[in-house]
Design a protein around this motif. Sequence first.
Motif, PDB file in Angstrom:
ATOM      1  N   UNK A  30       1.299  -1.896  -0.373  1.00 19.57           N
ATOM      2  CA  UNK A  30       0.278   0.189   0.055  1.00 19.57           C
ATOM      3  C   UNK A  30       0.439   1.476  -0.051  1.00 19.57           C
ATOM      4  N   UNK A  31       2.048   1.397   0.497  1.00 18.64           N
ATOM      5  CA  UNK A  31       2.794   1.771   0.302  1.00 18.64           C
ATOM      6  C   UNK A  31       3.297   3.494  -0.986  1.00 18.64           C
ATOM      7  N   UNK A  32       3.180   2.421  -2.213  1.00 19.15           N
ATOM      8  CA  UNK A  32       2.898   3.061  -3.909  1.00 19.15           C
ATOM      9  C   UNK A  32       1.913   3.374  -3.603  1.00 19.15           C
ATOM     10  N   UNK A  33       0.384   3.145  -3.259  1.00 17.60           N
ATOM     11  CA  UNK A  33      -1.063   3.458  -3.717  1.00 17.60           C
ATOM     12  C   UNK A  33      -0.942   4.867  -3.025  1.00 17.60           C
ATOM     13  N   UNK A  34      -0.300   4.628  -1.515  1.00 14.84           N
ATOM     14  CA  UNK A  34      -0.695   5.902  -0.957  1.00 14.84           C
ATOM     15  C   UNK A  34       0.742   6.750  -0.680  1.00 14.84           C
TER      16      UNK A  34
END
Length: 245
Positions: A1-5
Motif C-alpha cells: 500500500x506504500x506506493x498507492x499512498x
Amino acid sequence: MRIELFYFLVSLLGLAFFLISPIFPNQFPFQLGGGLVFWLGIGYLLLRFPLRSVVSCLRDRVTWGVFLAYLTVHYMAYSLLLDRILGISPPSVFSVTYAPMGSLNLENAIGLFFTPSLSLGGSWFYLDLSFFSLVMGLVIGLLVVGNLIELRRMTGLRRNLSIVSLPLLGIVSGSTCCISIATIVAYYTPVLALGTFSPFLDSVYVGLPVITALFLWINYGTTRRVGNALRETRPDSVRGRGKTI
C-alpha cells in the motif's frame, strides 16, 4: 500500500499547487505542474485499482492495436468536433493554454477539469485536450477494449444473440460518448453567446465521460461474471478459446 499512498499524496500535492497558483504573478507553471501531478496520481490509482484487470487484458499486438486505434479516434472526436463547433482556431504546431484565476478559493479546484489545455496540430489534424480529458480517454479506451475481450470470450462460449446483445449495446453506447458531447454542444451553440448554458455544458463536459466510464466498468464486470459462469458450466466447449479479440 506504500506506493498507492505515495500517489495519493502526490495527487494532493498537485491539487495544493494548483489551488495556490493565484497568489503568484505568473500562474501558468503552478497550474501546469499542479494539474499534471494531480492527474498523474489519479491516473495511476485508477489503473492500479478499478482498472487493474482491464489493463492485464492488453497482452498482444491485436489488443494494443484496437486500444490505440480507439484512443486516437476518441481524442480526435472529443477535441476536433467539440472545438471546431465552438469556433476555436487550431494552433500552428503546439500550444498550452490556461485560464488565470482571480483569487485564492477552494472552488478553483473545478478548474482542474478544464485547464491547462494541450493543443496540437493544424487545419488537417487537431487535438485540444485537458489533462482530465486525456485521463478519461485512457480510462474509456481501456474499458472499451476490456468489454470487447469479454464479449469475444462470451461469443466463443455460446453464439446466442440474447446473451451478447446487451453487453454489445453497452459497448457501443459507451464508446460513442465523445460524439455525444460534440452533438450536445452543436445543438446549443446558438445560445452559447448568452452565457446561460455555460454551467450546463461544463457539467456535460465533465459528467458524461465519468458516467460513460462507470457504465462501461459495470458492463465489463457483469459480462465477465456471466462469461466465467458459462465457462464453468461448459468447460469442454471453450477450451483454447477467447484469449484475444
